[in-house]
Design a protein around this motif. Sequence first.
Motif, short mmCIF file in Angstrom:
data_model
loop_
_atom_site.label_atom_id
_atom_site.label_comp_id
_atom_site.label_asym_id
_atom_site.label_seq_id
_atom_site.Cartn_x
_atom_site.Cartn_y
_atom_site.Cartn_z
N GLN A 28 47.43 20.68 3.41
CA GLN A 28 46.04 20.92 3.83
C GLN A 28 45.08 21.14 2.66
O GLN A 28 45.34 21.97 1.80
CB GLN A 28 45.98 22.14 4.76
N LEU A 29 43.97 20.41 2.71
CA LEU A 29 42.97 20.55 1.64
C LEU A 29 42.33 21.93 1.63
O LEU A 29 42.06 22.48 0.58
CB LEU A 29 41.86 19.51 1.83
N PHE A 30 42.09 22.49 2.83
CA PHE A 30 41.31 23.73 2.90
C PHE A 30 42.15 25.00 2.75
O PHE A 30 41.60 26.11 2.76
CB PHE A 30 40.47 23.77 4.17
N THR A 31 43.44 24.86 2.67
CA THR A 31 44.26 26.04 2.37
C THR A 31 45.03 25.78 1.07
O THR A 31 44.81 26.45 0.07
CB THR A 31 45.25 26.37 3.51
N ASP A 32 45.89 24.77 1.09
CA ASP A 32 46.79 24.52 -0.05
C ASP A 32 46.08 24.04 -1.31
O ASP A 32 46.30 24.58 -2.40
CB ASP A 32 47.86 23.49 0.35
N VAL A 33 45.23 23.03 -1.16
CA VAL A 33 44.58 22.48 -2.35
C VAL A 33 43.48 23.42 -2.85
O VAL A 33 43.40 23.73 -4.04
CB VAL A 33 44.02 21.06 -2.07
N TRP A 34 42.68 23.92 -1.93
CA TRP A 34 41.62 24.85 -2.31
C TRP A 34 42.23 26.10 -2.97
O TRP A 34 41.80 26.52 -4.05
CB TRP A 34 40.78 25.23 -1.09
N GLY A 35 43.23 26.68 -2.32
CA GLY A 35 43.88 27.87 -2.86
C GLY A 35 44.48 27.61 -4.23
O GLY A 35 44.31 28.41 -5.16
N GLY A 36 45.15 26.47 -4.36
CA GLY A 36 45.77 26.11 -5.64
C GLY A 36 44.71 25.92 -6.73
O GLY A 36 44.88 26.37 -7.87
N ASN A 37 43.61 25.28 -6.37
CA ASN A 37 42.54 25.07 -7.34
C ASN A 37 41.86 26.38 -7.74
O ASN A 37 41.48 26.56 -8.89
CB ASN A 37 41.49 24.09 -6.78
N ARG A 38 41.73 27.29 -6.79
CA ARG A 38 41.14 28.61 -7.11
C ARG A 38 41.98 29.31 -8.16
O ARG A 38 41.47 30.07 -8.98
CB ARG A 38 41.09 29.48 -5.86
N MET A 39 43.30 29.07 -8.11
CA MET A 39 44.23 29.71 -9.05
C MET A 39 44.45 28.85 -10.30
O MET A 39 45.23 29.22 -11.17
CB MET A 39 45.59 29.94 -8.37
N ALA A 40 43.77 27.69 -10.36
CA ALA A 40 43.92 26.75 -11.47
C ALA A 40 45.37 26.26 -11.62
O ALA A 40 45.90 26.14 -12.73
CB ALA A 40 43.42 27.35 -12.78
N LEU A 41 46.01 25.98 -10.48
CA LEU A 41 47.35 25.41 -10.49
C LEU A 41 47.23 23.87 -10.49
O LEU A 41 46.15 23.33 -10.24
CB LEU A 41 48.14 25.84 -9.25
#
Length: 172
Positions: A121-134
């Motif tokens: 999911q873009l709005f949980t997995d990708v967004w969350g990962g990007n917030r953490m700079a993963l």
Amino acid sequence: MSVMWKRFYPALRIKYLTDLKPDDFHARGVKGVLLDLDNTLVEWGQVEVSPKTLAWVEEMKKSGLKMCIVSNALEERVKVVGKKLGIPWVSQGIKPRKTPYRKALALLETTPGETATVGDQLFTDVWGGNRMALFTVWMTPLSTKELFFTRIARRLERFVAKQLRKKGIISE
Ligand SMILES: [Mg+2]
């Protein structure tokens, strides 16, 4: 396409977990991989892990990668899958909030720069990962069955995906 959408850009787009080879991670200096549960490791709401997924996790582990499940699902089910795969887990995560990711990084003892995340999911997995700079990997969901609210979010996701394709960020 404004800057606000950048938070939803995945670094990599894949169809199946098995599209990912150990070198995709090692070449980028990745030492730890955070895996979503529903529609990534197992079909939505299930605990059965396919032989393909099981073999993939084993292959990743053998190559020296540390793995951890990060899920918004309840402890009981996440724990069952974590034990089957022989990897740690963080449950009831409220992704895209940072707390579950921080817990997982502490468990794996990796920094954000050496950690990847894979989810559907873009709005949980990708967004969350990007917030953490993963290093974020966006995967096609394993099944079409999901929560009502997820189905609503998918409409917006399809819109974002269209923009990503237009910009050449993803190809399919
Ligand atoms: Mg999911």
